[in-house]
Design a protein around this motif. Sequence first.
Motif, PDB file in Angstrom:
ATOM      1  N   CYS A 263       0.838  -1.188   0.000  1.00  0.00           N
ATOM      2  CA  CYS A 263       0.000   0.000   0.000  1.00  0.00           C
ATOM      3  C   CYS A 263       0.878   1.245   0.000  1.00  0.00           C
ATOM      4  CB  CYS A 263      -0.898   0.021   1.236  1.00  0.00           C
ATOM      5  SG  CYS A 263      -2.093  -1.344   1.307  1.00  0.00           S
ATOM      6  N   PRO A 264       0.427   2.334  -0.569  1.00  0.00           N
ATOM      7  CA  PRO A 264       1.202   3.580  -0.461  1.00  0.00           C
ATOM      8  C   PRO A 264       1.486   3.905   1.005  1.00  0.00           C
ATOM      9  CG  PRO A 264      -0.598   3.836  -2.035  1.00  0.00           C
ATOM     10  CD  PRO A 264      -0.805   2.514  -1.365  1.00  0.00           C
ATOM     11  N   GLY A 265       2.734   4.183   1.296  1.00  0.00           N
ATOM     12  CA  GLY A 265       3.137   4.449   2.667  1.00  0.00           C
ATOM     13  C   GLY A 265       3.409   3.200   3.479  1.00  0.00           C
ATOM     14  N   GLY A 266       3.242   2.009   2.844  1.00  0.00           N
ATOM     15  CA  GLY A 266       3.481   0.753   3.548  1.00  0.00           C
ATOM     16  C   GLY A 266       4.923   0.298   3.442  1.00  0.00           C
ATOM     17  N   ASN A 267       5.156  -0.963   3.763  1.00  0.00           N
ATOM     18  CA  ASN A 267       6.501  -1.525   3.752  1.00  0.00           C
ATOM     19  C   ASN A 267       6.595  -2.627   2.694  1.00  0.00           C
ATOM     20  OD1 ASN A 267       7.029   0.102   6.008  1.00  0.00           O
ATOM     21  ND2 ASN A 267       6.342  -1.519   7.405  1.00  0.00           N
ATOM     22  N   ALA A 268       7.821  -2.844   2.214  1.00  0.00           N
ATOM     23  CA  ALA A 268       8.053  -3.894   1.231  1.00  0.00           C
ATOM     24  C   ALA A 268       9.447  -4.457   1.446  1.00  0.00           C
ATOM     25  CB  ALA A 268       7.904  -3.358  -0.189  1.00  0.00           C
ATOM     26  N   SER A 269       9.689  -5.656   0.917  1.00  0.00           N
ATOM     27  CA  SER A 269      11.025  -6.259   0.997  1.00  0.00           C
ATOM     28  C   SER A 269      11.265  -7.116  -0.235  1.00  0.00           C
ATOM     29  CB  SER A 269      11.174  -7.104   2.264  1.00  0.00           C
ATOM     30  OG  SER A 269      10.283  -8.199   2.240  1.00  0.00           O
ATOM     31  N   PHE A 270      12.538  -7.266  -0.573  1.00  0.00           N
ATOM     32  CA  PHE A 270      12.963  -8.128  -1.672  1.00  0.00           C
ATOM     33  C   PHE A 270      14.050  -9.058  -1.146  1.00  0.00           C
ATOM     34  CE2 PHE A 270      11.343  -4.345  -3.764  1.00  0.00           C
ATOM     35  CZ  PHE A 270      10.541  -4.879  -4.769  1.00  0.00           C
ATOM     36  N   SER A 346      -4.304  -2.073  -4.028  1.00  0.00           N
ATOM     37  CA  SER A 346      -5.359  -1.990  -3.024  1.00  0.00           C
ATOM     38  C   SER A 346      -6.564  -2.785  -3.528  1.00  0.00           C
ATOM     39  CB  SER A 346      -5.769  -0.528  -2.780  1.00  0.00           C
ATOM     40  OG  SER A 346      -6.652  -0.427  -1.674  1.00  0.00           O
ATOM     41  N   THR A 347      -7.179  -3.559  -2.645  1.00  0.00           N
ATOM     42  CA  THR A 347      -8.304  -4.419  -3.015  1.00  0.00           C
ATOM     43  C   THR A 347      -9.606  -3.862  -2.441  1.00  0.00           C
ATOM     44  OG1 THR A 347      -6.860  -6.354  -3.049  1.00  0.00           O
ATOM     45  CG2 THR A 347      -9.219  -6.765  -2.867  1.00  0.00           C
ATOM     46  N   TRP A 348     -10.625  -3.860  -3.284  1.00  0.00           N
ATOM     47  CA  TRP A 348     -11.947  -3.380  -2.852  1.00  0.00           C
ATOM     48  C   TRP A 348     -12.536  -4.336  -1.828  1.00  0.00           C
ATOM     49  CZ3 TRP A 348     -15.093   0.710  -3.099  1.00  0.00           C
ATOM     50  CH2 TRP A 348     -16.446   0.536  -2.795  1.00  0.00           C
ATOM     51  N   THR A 349     -12.994  -3.763  -0.678  1.00  0.00           N
ATOM     52  CA  THR A 349     -13.639  -4.572   0.350  1.00  0.00           C
ATOM     53  C   THR A 349     -15.129  -4.290   0.439  1.00  0.00           C
ATOM     54  OG1 THR A 349     -13.198  -2.941   2.084  1.00  0.00           O
ATOM     55  CG2 THR A 349     -11.502  -4.651   1.715  1.00  0.00           C
ATOM     56  N   GLY A 350     -15.539  -3.066   0.114  1.00  0.00           N
ATOM     57  CA  GLY A 350     -16.947  -2.694   0.122  1.00  0.00           C
ATOM     58  C   GLY A 350     -17.613  -2.869   1.467  1.00  0.00           C
ATOM     59  N   THR A 351     -16.876  -2.669   2.526  1.00  0.00           N
ATOM     60  CA  THR A 351     -17.447  -2.912   3.855  1.00  0.00           C
ATOM     61  C   THR A 351     -18.357  -1.791   4.316  1.00  0.00           C
ATOM     62  OG1 THR A 351     -15.465  -1.952   4.831  1.00  0.00           O
ATOM     63  CG2 THR A 351     -15.515  -4.347   4.578  1.00  0.00           C
ATOM     64  N   TRP A 356     -16.934   4.579  -4.154  1.00  0.00           N
ATOM     65  CA  TRP A 356     -15.524   4.412  -4.521  1.00  0.00           C
ATOM     66  C   TRP A 356     -14.614   5.289  -3.653  1.00  0.00           C
ATOM     67  CZ3 TRP A 356     -12.995   1.617  -8.466  1.00  0.00           C
ATOM     68  CH2 TRP A 356     -11.676   2.009  -8.765  1.00  0.00           C
ATOM     69  N   ASN A 357     -15.050   6.449  -3.323  1.00  0.00           N
ATOM     70  CA  ASN A 357     -14.192   7.438  -2.666  1.00  0.00           C
ATOM     71  C   ASN A 357     -14.233   7.377  -1.147  1.00  0.00           C
ATOM     72  OD1 ASN A 357     -13.098   8.811  -5.004  1.00  0.00           O
ATOM     73  ND2 ASN A 357     -15.194   9.535  -5.374  1.00  0.00           N
ATOM     74  N   VAL A 358     -14.687   6.265  -0.582  1.00  0.00           N
ATOM     75  CA  VAL A 358     -14.649   6.077   0.864  1.00  0.00           C
ATOM     76  C   VAL A 358     -13.454   5.189   1.203  1.00  0.00           C
ATOM     77  CG1 VAL A 358     -15.846   5.099   2.857  1.00  0.00           C
ATOM     78  CG2 VAL A 358     -17.132   6.392   1.132  1.00  0.00           C
ATOM     79  N   ALA A 359     -12.518   5.717   2.013  1.00  0.00           N
ATOM     80  CA  ALA A 359     -11.276   4.988   2.315  1.00  0.00           C
ATOM     81  C   ALA A 359     -11.551   3.640   2.961  1.00  0.00           C
ATOM     82  CB  ALA A 359     -10.390   5.839   3.213  1.00  0.00           C
ATOM     83  N   GLY A 360     -12.596   3.561   3.792  1.00  0.00           N
ATOM     84  CA  GLY A 360     -12.876   2.317   4.492  1.00  0.00           C
ATOM     85  C   GLY A 360     -13.313   1.183   3.598  1.00  0.00           C
ATOM     86  N   ASN A 361     -13.602   1.476   2.322  1.00  0.00           N
ATOM     87  CA  ASN A 361     -13.986   0.421   1.377  1.00  0.00           C
ATOM     88  C   ASN A 361     -12.774  -0.228   0.698  1.00  0.00           C
ATOM     89  OD1 ASN A 361     -16.800   0.493   1.728  1.00  0.00           O
ATOM     90  ND2 ASN A 361     -17.002   2.288   0.361  1.00  0.00           N
ATOM     91  N   TRP A 362     -11.559   0.180   1.070  1.00  0.00           N
ATOM     92  CA  TRP A 362     -10.332  -0.329   0.422  1.00  0.00           C
ATOM     93  C   TRP A 362      -9.412  -0.998   1.446  1.00  0.00           C
ATOM     94  CZ3 TRP A 362     -10.261  -0.495  -4.700  1.00  0.00           C
ATOM     95  CH2 TRP A 362     -11.109   0.376  -5.395  1.00  0.00           C
ATOM     96  N   SER A 363      -8.670  -2.023   0.990  1.00  0.00           N
ATOM     97  CA  SER A 363      -7.780  -2.777   1.893  1.00  0.00           C
ATOM     98  C   SER A 363      -6.656  -1.914   2.434  1.00  0.00           C
ATOM     99  CB  SER A 363      -7.218  -4.011   1.169  1.00  0.00           C
ATOM    100  OG  SER A 363      -6.429  -3.611   0.049  1.00  0.00           O
ATOM    101  N   CYS A 364      -6.234  -0.915   1.665  1.00  0.00           N
ATOM    102  CA  CYS A 364      -5.161  -0.026   2.145  1.00  0.00           C
ATOM    103  C   CYS A 364      -5.703   1.098   3.013  1.00  0.00           C
ATOM    104  CB  CYS A 364      -4.405   0.567   0.951  1.00  0.00           C
ATOM    105  SG  CYS A 364      -3.348  -0.617   0.080  1.00  0.00           S
ATOM    106  N   ASN A 365      -7.055   1.142   3.178  1.00  0.00           N
ATOM    107  CA  ASN A 365      -7.706   2.160   4.015  1.00  0.00           C
ATOM    108  C   ASN A 365      -7.369   3.566   3.535  1.00  0.00           C
ATOM    109  OD1 ASN A 365      -9.532   2.636   6.109  1.00  0.00           O
ATOM    110  ND2 ASN A 365      -7.840   3.155   7.519  1.00  0.00           N
ATOM    111  N   ALA A 379     -16.359  -9.381  -3.165  1.00  0.00           N
ATOM    112  CA  ALA A 379     -16.536  -9.076  -1.744  1.00  0.00           C
ATOM    113  C   ALA A 379     -17.342  -7.799  -1.548  1.00  0.00           C
ATOM    114  CB  ALA A 379     -15.174  -8.958  -1.072  1.00  0.00           C
ATOM    115  N   GLY A 380     -18.188  -7.793  -0.530  1.00  0.00           N
ATOM    116  CA  GLY A 380     -18.890  -6.593  -0.081  1.00  0.00           C
ATOM    117  C   GLY A 380     -19.784  -5.962  -1.133  1.00  0.00           C
ATOM    118  N   ASN A 381     -20.135  -4.699  -0.856  1.00  0.00           N
ATOM    119  CA  ASN A 381     -20.910  -3.914  -1.816  1.00  0.00           C
ATOM    120  C   ASN A 381     -20.056  -3.625  -3.041  1.00  0.00           C
ATOM    121  OD1 ASN A 381     -23.229  -3.445   0.040  1.00  0.00           O
ATOM    122  ND2 ASN A 381     -21.665  -2.323   1.210  1.00  0.00           N
ATOM    123  N   GLN A 382     -20.586  -3.776  -4.215  1.00  0.00           N
ATOM    124  CA  GLN A 382     -19.804  -3.525  -5.422  1.00  0.00           C
ATOM    125  C   GLN A 382     -19.679  -2.023  -5.664  1.00  0.00           C
ATOM    126  OE1 GLN A 382     -18.323  -6.270  -7.467  1.00  0.00           O
ATOM    127  NE2 GLN A 382     -18.621  -6.767  -5.297  1.00  0.00           N
TER     128      GLN A 382
END
Length: 403
Positions: A263-270, A346-351, A356-365, A379-382
């Motif tokens: 996610c943007p601002g998250g962590n990654a490793s190789f 980021s994956t749509w959760t639709g919780t 579309w523009n509600v942060a809580g509907n996305w896995s990256c928040n 998953a969730g509301n489309q």
Amino acid sequence: GTSAGTVTPVSSPGGTPVIGLNLGSQDQVIAYQGSLEGSYQVLAGIHWNYCDPYTINTTWDPVGPCSLNTSFGSTMPPGISSGSSAFWTGLVSSTTPRAGYFNCNGTPQTISNLNVLRGLILDKANWVFSVVSPSGLTTPAGCTYVTLPPVIDASPSTAIICAGPYTTTFTVTASGAGPISYLWQVSTTGIAGAYSNLSGTNYSDVNTATLKISNVTAAFNNYAYRAVVSNSGGSSFSNGALLKVDNGVPSSFPTQPADAFTCPGGNASFTSTATTNSGSLTYRWQVNTGTGFTDITDGGVYSNSTTTSLIITGVPATMYGYQYRMGATNTCGTGYSNPATLTFRSTWTGTSSVNWNVAGNWSCNVVPDANTDVVIGTAGNQPTISTVANVRNVTLNMGGTLT
């Protein structure tokens, strides 16, 4: 076996030239091992003069009558005894011997026991004495001295070489009576294998203390080498040492780095791994931001850049699409893993709703932007887009909808 120099004439107290050590009354030659300031062992002794009539072969001169200093006598040191490790030169025609030499009687080349040799040298019967000071003494013709084999002071150590037009060396250090000769041997089955004398164009200086090896192939890996060091007393063998051969620049990467999604601002490793035939590897990660790969140093979002696992912390969305690879360096050079790509997903959760523009509907928040890939499943509301939305890529899985 080695010349100790030349005895030159010196002047006696009376001004008469004499040959040798110019020993005087009651003088002795003592051989010992150790330190006079510490512990030592007396090995042998010869008493060169006498105090008539007190000197005897078993104890030499007593304290008192024969001493220039009445507190001390020229007595035989403890630890040696007449007939085996000491003797008094005695009288020759009722006068003191002026010179003498060991006649080498009973010392053929076959004698290798130094105690036996010492007994022969310290047998008075094997000495020739002269009652006059000669013009010089030389070693009797045919006299052969016993020599011990050389001592290996330092064996060769493991050597690393790259396959191809390169050279490495093995060195042995030895000491002992000279002259010393060298011969190098090889075992193609490791240190514990059978050794044979070297031959072939890969080897040079095989009869010196430092062996040179050049232009080897990977087949030479784990060959073992040892030196045979010889003199007139026999031969000594060094420990074997391994030759490690690198096929070249590391090209085998059993673990290739995989693409990373965060996610943007998250962590990654190789993570990656590499192998080499010998020695050790050092690592350095590189990044390609679009203009070619450059080395990474720790700092900012990067850490562990010189290990097999690069860590990126708090990755900004602007780093979408950056590529990373690991460089592994051995004695032959540097090889590189396959590149892997960093992306944001980021994956749509639709919780919360279909918005579309509600942060809580996305896995990256967080509402995705133009640097983020999105995945829409069942998953969730489309999701429904009612205003402008910008993303990099949209993946719509089977059963998912986007309005």
